[in-house]
Design a protein around this motif. Sequence first.
Motif, PDB file in Angstrom:
ATOM      1  N   GLU A 138       0.855  -1.181   0.000  1.00  0.00           N
ATOM      2  CA  GLU A 138       0.000   0.000   0.000  1.00  0.00           C
ATOM      3  C   GLU A 138       0.892   1.233   0.000  1.00  0.00           C
ATOM      4  OE1 GLU A 138      -2.355  -0.216   3.519  1.00  0.00           O
ATOM      5  OE2 GLU A 138      -0.741   0.479   4.843  1.00  0.00           O
ATOM      6  N   TRP A 139       0.331   2.355  -0.418  1.00  0.00           N
ATOM      7  CA  TRP A 139       1.115   3.579  -0.441  1.00  0.00           C
ATOM      8  C   TRP A 139       0.359   4.701   0.264  1.00  0.00           C
ATOM      9  CZ3 TRP A 139       0.260   8.388  -2.833  1.00  0.00           C
ATOM     10  CH2 TRP A 139      -0.918   8.482  -3.576  1.00  0.00           C
ATOM     11  N   THR A 140       1.108   5.574   0.864  1.00  0.00           N
ATOM     12  CA  THR A 140       0.547   6.765   1.487  1.00  0.00           C
ATOM     13  C   THR A 140       1.481   7.924   1.160  1.00  0.00           C
ATOM     14  OG1 THR A 140       1.761   6.318   3.536  1.00  0.00           O
ATOM     15  CG2 THR A 140      -0.507   5.499   3.405  1.00  0.00           C
ATOM     16  N   VAL A 183       5.889   3.675   0.691  1.00  0.00           N
ATOM     17  CA  VAL A 183       5.388   2.394   0.199  1.00  0.00           C
ATOM     18  C   VAL A 183       5.650   1.339   1.275  1.00  0.00           C
ATOM     19  CG1 VAL A 183       5.588   0.611  -1.581  1.00  0.00           C
ATOM     20  CG2 VAL A 183       5.843   3.027  -2.199  1.00  0.00           C
ATOM     21  N   THR A 184       4.604   0.658   1.692  1.00  0.00           N
ATOM     22  CA  THR A 184       4.718  -0.400   2.692  1.00  0.00           C
ATOM     23  C   THR A 184       4.472  -1.748   2.030  1.00  0.00           C
ATOM     24  OG1 THR A 184       3.900   1.108   4.394  1.00  0.00           O
ATOM     25  CG2 THR A 184       3.905  -1.251   4.923  1.00  0.00           C
ATOM     26  N   ILE A 185       5.421  -2.657   2.167  1.00  0.00           N
ATOM     27  CA  ILE A 185       5.308  -3.992   1.567  1.00  0.00           C
ATOM     28  C   ILE A 185       5.111  -5.024   2.666  1.00  0.00           C
ATOM     29  CG2 ILE A 185       6.444  -5.755   0.157  1.00  0.00           C
ATOM     30  CD1 ILE A 185       8.017  -3.555  -1.200  1.00  0.00           C
ATOM     31  N   TYR A 186       4.019  -5.759   2.570  1.00  0.00           N
ATOM     32  CA  TYR A 186       3.724  -6.827   3.515  1.00  0.00           C
ATOM     33  C   TYR A 186       4.185  -8.146   2.895  1.00  0.00           C
ATOM     34  CZ  TYR A 186       0.762  -3.083   5.317  1.00  0.00           C
ATOM     35  OH  TYR A 186       0.300  -1.873   5.792  1.00  0.00           O
ATOM     36  N   THR A 187       5.371  -8.572   3.251  1.00  0.00           N
ATOM     37  CA  THR A 187       5.942  -9.766   2.614  1.00  0.00           C
ATOM     38  C   THR A 187       5.351 -11.059   3.160  1.00  0.00           C
ATOM     39  OG1 THR A 187       7.751 -10.076   4.199  1.00  0.00           O
ATOM     40  CG2 THR A 187       8.120  -8.510   2.399  1.00  0.00           C
ATOM     41  N   SER A 215       8.409  -8.797   9.093  1.00  0.00           N
ATOM     42  CA  SER A 215       7.888  -9.192   7.776  1.00  0.00           C
ATOM     43  C   SER A 215       7.432  -8.021   6.926  1.00  0.00           C
ATOM     44  CB  SER A 215       6.716 -10.169   7.956  1.00  0.00           C
ATOM     45  OG  SER A 215       5.628  -9.527   8.606  1.00  0.00           O
ATOM     46  N   THR A 216       7.559  -6.811   7.438  1.00  0.00           N
ATOM     47  CA  THR A 216       7.023  -5.643   6.731  1.00  0.00           C
ATOM     48  C   THR A 216       8.125  -4.629   6.457  1.00  0.00           C
ATOM     49  OG1 THR A 216       4.912  -5.934   7.889  1.00  0.00           O
ATOM     50  CG2 THR A 216       5.258  -3.845   6.744  1.00  0.00           C
ATOM     51  N   ALA A 217       8.283  -4.268   5.185  1.00  0.00           N
ATOM     52  CA  ALA A 217       9.291  -3.287   4.775  1.00  0.00           C
ATOM     53  C   ALA A 217       8.615  -1.973   4.412  1.00  0.00           C
ATOM     54  CB  ALA A 217      10.089  -3.809   3.594  1.00  0.00           C
ATOM     55  N   GLU A 218       9.285  -0.890   4.750  1.00  0.00           N
ATOM     56  CA  GLU A 218       8.766   0.439   4.423  1.00  0.00           C
ATOM     57  C   GLU A 218       9.813   1.211   3.641  1.00  0.00           C
ATOM     58  OE1 GLU A 218       6.348   2.974   7.278  1.00  0.00           O
ATOM     59  OE2 GLU A 218       8.224   4.121   7.186  1.00  0.00           O
ATOM     60  N   SER A 221      -2.787   9.675  -7.204  1.00  0.00           N
ATOM     61  CA  SER A 221      -2.595   8.222  -7.250  1.00  0.00           C
ATOM     62  C   SER A 221      -1.101   7.931  -7.211  1.00  0.00           C
ATOM     63  CB  SER A 221      -3.202   7.616  -8.520  1.00  0.00           C
ATOM     64  OG  SER A 221      -2.419   7.948  -9.660  1.00  0.00           O
ATOM     65  N   PHE A 222      -0.777   6.673  -6.953  1.00  0.00           N
ATOM     66  CA  PHE A 222       0.627   6.268  -6.950  1.00  0.00           C
ATOM     67  C   PHE A 222       1.188   6.292  -8.367  1.00  0.00           C
ATOM     68  CE2 PHE A 222       3.736   2.599  -5.853  1.00  0.00           C
ATOM     69  CZ  PHE A 222       4.739   3.511  -5.572  1.00  0.00           C
ATOM     70  N   GLY A 223       0.339   5.980  -9.351  1.00  0.00           N
ATOM     71  CA  GLY A 223       0.764   5.970 -10.738  1.00  0.00           C
ATOM     72  C   GLY A 223       0.041   4.898 -11.528  1.00  0.00           C
TER      73      GLY A 223
END
Length: 539
Positions: free
Chosen positions: A185-187, A195-199, A252-255, A269-271
Motif C-alpha cells: 500500500e502507499w501513502t 510504500v509499505t510492503i507486507y511480505t 515481515s514488513t518493509a517500508e 494516485s501512486f501511478g
Amino acid sequence: MEKMDENPSFVMPQFPAANSPQRSSVTLPSSVSRKKVGLKKGHSLMDWIRLGRSGKDLTGVGNRILEVTEEELARHKVEDDAWMAIRGKVYNITPYLDFHPGGIDELMRGAGKDGTELFDEVHRWVNVESMLEKCYIGRLKTDQKLSRKGSNSSVKSNISSRLLVAPSINVSAKEELNKKPPSYEWTQTESSIIVTIYTRWNEMRTEYIVIDRNEKDLKIMAFIKRNNKYQIHIVLEEYVTSDYKVKLKDSSTAEIQFKKQEPAVSWTSFGEPNEQHDIYLQKINLERIQRDCHVDSIVQLTHNTKLLRILLPDGFLMNAPMGYHVRLYHTIEDVEVFRQYTLVLPSLLPSRMDSSVDNGRVIYLMIKIYEDGTLTEWIDKLTTGNPVKLSMYEGDFKLDKLINCTHLIMFAAGTGFTPMIQLIHYALTSEDCSIRLVNLLCFYRTEEDIIWREDLDKLSAQFERFCVKYVLSEPSSNWAGTSGHINEELVRRYLPPASSLVDEKMLICACGPTPFTANAMRLARHQGYKDNCLHPFLS
C-alpha cells in the motif's frame, strides 16, 4: 601473528570426506576435481573467437537451424560428432573440444544430452550464447511442460543459478505465505511517498529490497524465502528524487520512503501499473539484466590486488546481503564474458567505513590481477570514470548461521579472503552479536601477497577474541611464521573435534581456489562437523 598458537588444541577441520553420506547439503560441484589442461598452440580463447569469425561452418549441419529431439541429441555423443544442449539450445561442441580449458573428457561428459547443470558448475563465468553462437544448431524439442511460475522442477537447467537464498523458514511460516501472497500500500505526506510492503515472511531484511528507477518508471523488488520475488512496477504520477530510505517496520514488513521532487504537490494516485506489477513470482531464475555503473576510485592494495569503488546508476539501490557477489561483464572480440566478485567493505576498520555502502549507492570489489586472466588485463587498465557492467547480486550465505554461532572459524586462500571481510566486521562490531571467538587463517604465496595485514593485526590487538594467522606457501628466508599448505595437522591445531564441544556453536567457512575450499571442507568433516556448521563460498 602467532596468537592462535596459545591454544594448540583448537584445531582446523578437514571437510567433507569424499565418501561421506553427509555431503548432501554442501556437496561441492564436480568442478572441485576439475583442473585446467595444457591447450595446444593456437587453441586459446582468442584463437577460438577468431575461428568463429572466420566464416567456417562450425555447426556441422550447413548452418541450418534445426529442431532437435532428445532422441536425435542422444545420437551425437562421440568426439568426432558431439552435440550438447544448454538452456534449451543445442550446440555442436565438436570443434570446441580442443579449445576447452578443462580438457576434452570433461566437456564430453555433457555430450549427447542436456549439459546445462554441468556447464553452470564449471563454466558459469562465460556467456555460452556468445561463446558457442557459431556452433548453434537449433532448439531442443522436449515434451516437458514448463510451469509459468517456475514452481516445478522444470527449470532443471538453472538449478545452480538461484538469485537469492535467504534463511530457511519453518513449516508454519511457509503455510502462512502460501495462504496469502505479499501485497503493498502507499501513502503520502507533504514531502514524501511511503510504500509499505507486507511480505508475510518473518525473516525479511532490508538487503532483500532492490529499487530500480528510471525517471518515473519505478520497480521495487522484494526477494522472499529462497528465490521468490514480489515486484511492484509502476509509472509514477509525479517525480521522486533518488534519496530513498528503506527500513523494516517489523520482521515481515518493509517500508520505503521516497522524497517528492515537488514537495507541495499532492498526488492523486501512486501511478499507472506497468508490466508485471504487483506480482509474486515463485522460484525465479537468476536475473541476467546488466546495470551500467562507473568506477569511482581504485586503490592498489598489494602488488597484484586492487580495491574498486563502483557507483551504481542513479535511481538504483542495492545493498547486498552478506557474503554475496555480483557478475562483472566485459566483451572481448564480440564475446561477452563475466567473472563473479564478492562484495566487500572499504576497510575492516570502523573509522574507514563508507555510508554509501549501507545506503545501497556504491559497491566495493577486491580484485586480483592475473597475467593470463580473462578479464583482469582489462580490469587492470580501468581508471576513474570508466563504465562497467554489473549484474544483480546472488549468493547463498545464510545470515542466521552467523547470528546463531559462538565460534567463527575461517579459511581463506588469496582473494578467498573477500567473503570473510563482512563476516569479521559483523562478528566484531555488531551489538547483537554473541560470537565469542573469531579465528581467521589466511593462506598466501608470499608475504607481499597478504591483503590488509595492517588492519587485521590492529583488530587482533584490539579484540581479544579475534585471532589471525598467515600461512605462506613460498616464504622468504626471513619469514618466522607458519609455512606450507592447508593440511590435516594444521587444521587440527586450530579446530577442535566436534565431539569435544560443550556449548560452542561452530560456523566454519572456507573460500579460495575450488580445490582449497573442497579440502578445507573435507578436513572439517574429519573433525566431526556436519552441514549445519559449514559454509563453502564457491566461485
